[in-house]
Design a protein around this motif. Sequence first.
Motif, short mmCIF file in Angstrom:
data_model
loop_
_atom_site.label_atom_id
_atom_site.label_comp_id
_atom_site.label_asym_id
_atom_site.label_seq_id
_atom_site.Cartn_x
_atom_site.Cartn_y
_atom_site.Cartn_z
N ASP A 121 0.70 -1.17 -0.01
CA ASP A 121 0.04 -0.05 0.01
C ASP A 121 0.95 1.41 0.09
OD1 ASP A 121 -2.49 -1.27 0.27
OD2 ASP A 121 -2.26 -1.53 2.26
N CYS A 122 2.01 1.10 0.74
CA CYS A 122 2.88 2.47 0.84
C CYS A 122 3.47 2.50 -0.41
CB CYS A 122 3.94 2.14 2.11
SG CYS A 122 3.04 2.07 3.71
N ARG A 123 4.08 1.55 -0.99
CA ARG A 123 4.70 1.50 -2.24
C ARG A 123 3.90 2.13 -3.55
NH1 ARG A 123 6.94 -4.31 -1.29
NH2 ARG A 123 8.30 -3.95 0.43
N ALA A 124 2.49 1.48 -3.36
CA ALA A 124 1.52 2.27 -4.43
C ALA A 124 1.29 3.74 -4.20
CB ALA A 124 0.35 1.31 -4.18
N TYR A 125 1.28 4.37 -2.93
CA TYR A 125 1.19 5.48 -2.78
C TYR A 125 2.44 6.24 -3.09
CZ TYR A 125 0.56 9.84 0.13
OH TYR A 125 0.36 11.19 0.48
N ILE A 126 3.50 5.89 -3.03
CA ILE A 126 4.62 6.53 -3.39
C ILE A 126 4.75 6.51 -4.75
CG2 ILE A 126 7.20 6.30 -3.51
CD1 ILE A 126 7.05 4.70 -0.69
N ALA A 127 4.35 5.49 -5.60
CA ALA A 127 4.27 5.65 -6.82
C ALA A 127 3.53 6.58 -7.50
CB ALA A 127 4.02 4.27 -7.53
N ASP A 128 2.22 6.58 -6.76
CA ASP A 128 1.06 7.60 -7.40
C ASP A 128 1.61 8.82 -7.17
OD1 ASP A 128 -1.82 8.16 -7.95
OD2 ASP A 128 -1.57 9.44 -6.18
N ARG A 129 2.14 9.31 -6.05
CA ARG A 129 2.62 10.66 -5.85
C ARG A 129 4.01 11.03 -6.73
NH1 ARG A 129 -0.65 13.60 -3.83
NH2 ARG A 129 -1.65 12.18 -5.26
N LYS A 130 4.42 10.14 -6.96
CA LYS A 130 5.66 10.51 -8.08
C LYS A 130 5.12 10.90 -9.13
CE LYS A 130 9.71 7.99 -5.77
NZ LYS A 130 10.79 7.08 -5.75
N ARG A 131 4.26 10.15 -9.81
CA ARG A 131 3.49 10.29 -11.13
C ARG A 131 3.00 11.73 -10.94
NH1 ARG A 131 2.02 4.85 -10.65
NH2 ARG A 131 0.03 5.35 -9.94
N ALA A 132 2.71 11.85 -9.88
CA ALA A 132 1.78 13.44 -9.83
C ALA A 132 2.84 14.38 -9.71
CB ALA A 132 1.13 13.49 -8.69
N GLY A 133 4.11 14.20 -9.86
CA GLY A 133 5.29 15.21 -9.73
C GLY A 133 5.74 15.55 -8.46
N ILE A 134 5.19 14.91 -7.27
CA ILE A 134 5.81 15.12 -5.84
C ILE A 134 7.13 14.72 -5.83
CG2 ILE A 134 5.03 15.06 -3.42
CD1 ILE A 134 2.98 16.38 -5.22
N GLN A 135 7.69 15.46 -4.94
CA GLN A 135 9.30 15.19 -4.59
C GLN A 135 9.31 14.02 -3.60
OE1 GLN A 135 11.75 16.27 -6.54
NE2 GLN A 135 10.26 16.80 -8.00
N ASP A 136 10.39 13.21 -3.58
CA ASP A 136 10.71 12.26 -2.50
C ASP A 136 10.49 13.03 -1.08
OD1 ASP A 136 10.84 10.27 -4.37
OD2 ASP A 136 12.95 9.95 -3.85
N GLY A 137 11.05 14.28 -1.01
CA GLY A 137 11.07 14.78 0.43
C GLY A 137 9.95 15.02 1.00
#
Length: 327
Positions: free
Chosen positions: A100-116
Motif C-alpha cells: 500500500d505504501c509503495r503504491a502511494y509513493i508511486a502515485d505521488r511520484k507520477r503526480a510530480g511530488i518530490q521524495d522529500g
Amino acid sequence: MQEYTIGRLKGRFVVVWYEKDGKRRRYRLDAETREAAEAEARDILLSATAQKSQLTVEMIWHAYSETVVGRPVHEDMKYTGRSVLPWFGSLRPDQISANDCRAYIADRKRAGIQDGTIWTQLGKLRTCLNWAEKTGLIERAPYIERPSKPAPKERYLTRDEVKKLLSVDCAPHIKLAIRLMLSTAARVTAVLELTWDRVDFSRRQINLRTGEGRRKGRAIVPMTDGLHSALIDAQEAALSEYVIEWAGGPVKSIKKGFKAAAGASGLRNVSPHVLRHTAAVHMAEAGISMDEIAQYLGHTDTRITASTYARFSPEHLRKAARVLEFE
C-alpha cells in the motif's frame, strides 16, 4: 482474560467458557498434559474472543490532530491529510501493508511530488499510528515504508546575499522576522510564536521556548546589536503581545511576504529555513564549536549538528590531513 475452565471429555482435554449472553462454549484441545492444555486454551480463548479494532486511519488521524490543536503541526496535519487520507483513511491500521505504501509513493511520484514531500507525508501517517499504539487505541502500529530521505539542501546565503535581503523594501513585520531568523537561527514557527515577555532587553537574550517546554529546535540565545536596535523600535510600535504582528494580532504565516522579499532582492531558492541554515553555516565557518552551534540551534545531540555543519569549519579534518602529509 475471559474466565474459563479446563476439563476432560472422552479422554481429551477441553476448554469451557461462557459468553456474555450466557451461551456455553467448549473446544476440544490437542494437548496431552495439563500444562500444555492451559497454554493451548489461552490461545484459543484469545483467538475466539478477540475483536479487531474498528478504528480507521481517518478516525485516528483526526483524534491525533485534536491533541496538537494550537500548534503549527495541527495545520500540517490538515494539509497533509488531503493527500494521505484518500489512500489510507478508510483502512484499519492492521490492513495497511508495505505494498500500500509503495503504491502511494508511486502515485505521488507520477503526480510530480518530490521524495522529500512524500517522505514527510508518510512520516505524519507513521506518527499518527505510533501515537495510537502508545495510547492503547490499537494493539500494534503497522510498518510504514517511505522513500529514502533526500540529502539536506546545501543552499545558504553569503554575506552579500544577506545584505541584499535585508536592504529590500518590504513590510516591517517581514523584515523583522528575517532579522530574527538570521540572528537567532530560529525556525520560522518559533519566530512567529515569540512574545515580548520572552524578549529580555536587560540581559539581551531571547527565549525561543514556549510554555509547552521542550519544542523542536528551541533555545535561549543572545541578541546581536543590530537585532537589539530593531526590537526596541518594534516594541515601541507594538499593538499586541507578539513580536511579529500584523494589524494588532499574531501572524500565522509569512510565506507570501517572504517570497516577495526574496524575489525583490534577486535571490533564488530561498526559504525561511535557508536563513536558519545560513546562520549555522556562518557560525561554523567562523570556527565556532559544534557544541555552541548545537546550543544555538536547540539540538540535544551535538552529533546531529556536526553531521551537517562540521564540514564548514576551517579546522574540519585538518588534524587528520596533517597526518597524511608525506612530502
